[in-house]
Motif scaffolding. Structure first.
Motif, PDB file in Angstrom:
ATOM      1  N   ALA A 101       0.836  -1.205   0.000  1.00  7.53           N
ATOM      2  CA  ALA A 101       0.000   0.000   0.000  1.00  7.53           C
ATOM      3  C   ALA A 101       0.872   1.257   0.000  1.00  7.53           C
ATOM      4  O   ALA A 101       0.612   2.209  -0.747  1.00  7.53           O
ATOM      5  N   PHE A 102       1.921   1.268   0.809  1.00  7.49           N
ATOM      6  CA  PHE A 102       2.824   2.428   0.826  1.00  7.49           C
ATOM      7  C   PHE A 102       3.612   2.518  -0.483  1.00  7.49           C
ATOM      8  O   PHE A 102       3.877   3.615  -0.984  1.00  7.49           O
ATOM      9  N   ALA A 103       3.983   1.365  -1.037  1.00 11.43           N
ATOM     10  CA  ALA A 103       4.678   1.358  -2.335  1.00 11.43           C
ATOM     11  C   ALA A 103       3.785   1.996  -3.397  1.00 11.43           C
ATOM     12  O   ALA A 103       4.250   2.751  -4.251  1.00 11.43           O
ATOM     13  N   GLY A 104       2.485   1.704  -3.316  1.00 10.36           N
ATOM     14  CA  GLY A 104       1.517   2.284  -4.257  1.00 10.36           C
ATOM     15  C   GLY A 104       1.495   3.797  -4.188  1.00 10.36           C
ATOM     16  O   GLY A 104       1.134   4.465  -5.158  1.00 10.36           O
ATOM     17  N   GLN A 105       1.892   4.351  -3.044  1.00 10.01           N
ATOM     18  CA  GLN A 105       1.954   5.816  -2.915  1.00 10.01           C
ATOM     19  C   GLN A 105       3.376   6.333  -3.154  1.00 10.01           C
ATOM     20  O   GLN A 105       3.677   7.492  -2.854  1.00 10.01           O
TER      21      GLN A 105
END
Ligand SMILES: NC(=O)c1ccc[n+]([C@@H]2O[C@H](COP(=O)([O-])OP(=O)(O)OC[C@H]3O[C@@H](n4cnc5c(N)ncnc54)[C@H](OP(=O)(O)O)[C@@H]3O)[C@@H](O)[C@H]2O)c1
Length: 266
Positions: free
Chosen positions: A23-27
């Motif tokens: 999820a953080f990678a997606g941001q």
């Protein structure tokens, strides 16, 4: 929301931590992935590259055992040398329990406290001076509904999760006015291998899935709830979709009922 921020996630090799990493990678955050199993962290890093398009240079793999408390300052220095800053620390590593108190070796209680409580405190204390110096930062801990309500077969786990809830609530009261946000994450049942990895009476792994967790919220969905809660600066983030999410509320309005229900629940 977290673009370019340095986000350090413990317990990133599996379950909720793995989904949070994605999820953080997606941001397009910069990630520090920690847990004991390096090969699993490599696998998660690869997923972040392939599924979220995160550059490999934005990922640091940092194996550690949170129960080795003395390594916390050393690991923190390694992150600061690598990225120069830590914006978010997510104390998510943890281990659960499946054994009755009467059978459980004291060393198992010690291990649960070391991994689930002292490890989180040690890492937080190591990172805190850096955040205080910058006057900004975000610290989260994955507690549990078991940190609000005691249930059978998890006396040590419930004790540990209640302990982190108290510690991080108190920490928030001390540092919030200095620019540091503190979030307690309160999952119900999430479909991860947490039951399989739970400790039994002699410290060996339980090794079996359990219906409650297997039927729980998908970890990717849980990560979405958590990252949104963090982004909105929520101090407490409940995450789950089953009846267990009512338990903390019910305990406040009718503690006797909850005590009866937990006694009868196998
Ligand atoms: N799933 C649920 O229903 C649920 C509900 C409430 C709270 N939680 C909490 O959520 C957190 C994540 O659990 P999960 O459900 O995602 O279970 P999981 O899949 O078993 O993940 C646990 C993670 O913690 C790491 N870990 C365990 N011991 C460690 C140690 N000594 N040092 C460093 N890392 C360690 C594991 O990696 P390594 O084995 O590679 O070290 C793994 O990455 C835990 O704190 C758990 O208590 C889960």
């Amino acid at each position: 929301m977290f673009t370019h921020q340095v986000v350090w996630i413990t317990g990133a090799s599996s379950g909720i931590g793995e989904s949070l990493a994605l999820a953080f990678a997606g941001q397009q955050a910069r990630l520090v992935l920690s847990a004991r199993r390096r090969d699993e962290l490599d696998r998660v890093a690869k997923r972040c590259e392939q599924e979220a398009g995160l550059s490999r240079t934005a990922i640091m793999i940092l194996p550690l055992d949170v129960a080795e408390l003395e390594t916390a300052p050393v690991k923190t220095d390694e992150v600061l040398k690598h990225f120069g800053q830590i914006d978010v620390l997510i104390n998510n590593a943890g281990v659960s329990q499946r054994s009755l108190c009467r059978d459980t070796d004291l060393t198992v209680y010690q291990r649960l406290m070391d991994v689930d409580v002292m490890g989180q405190i040690a890492l937080t204390k190591a990172v805190l001076p850096h955040m205080l110096e910058r006057g900004r930062g975000h610290i989260a801990v994955t507690s549990s509904v078991a940190g609000k309500v005691g249930v059978r077969l998890r006396s040590g786990y419930c004790a540990a999760k209640h302990a982190v809830m108290g510690f991080f609530d108190a920490l928030r009261a001390e540092v919030e006015d200095e620019g540091i946000k503190v979030a307690t994450i309160v999952p119900g049942f999430i479909a991860t291998p947490v039951a399989e990895n739970s400790l039994t009476a002699d410290g060996s792994s339980f090794g079996q899935a359990d219906e409650d967790n297997a039927g729980g919220m998908a970890p990717d969905k849980a990560a979405e709830v958590i990252i949104n809660g963090l982004g909105r600066g929520k101090r407490e983030i409940p995450v789950g979709e089953g009846k267990e999410m009512m338990a903390p509320w019910l305990k406040r309005v009718s503690p006797e009922l909850v005590f009866r229900m937990t006694k009868n629940r196998k």
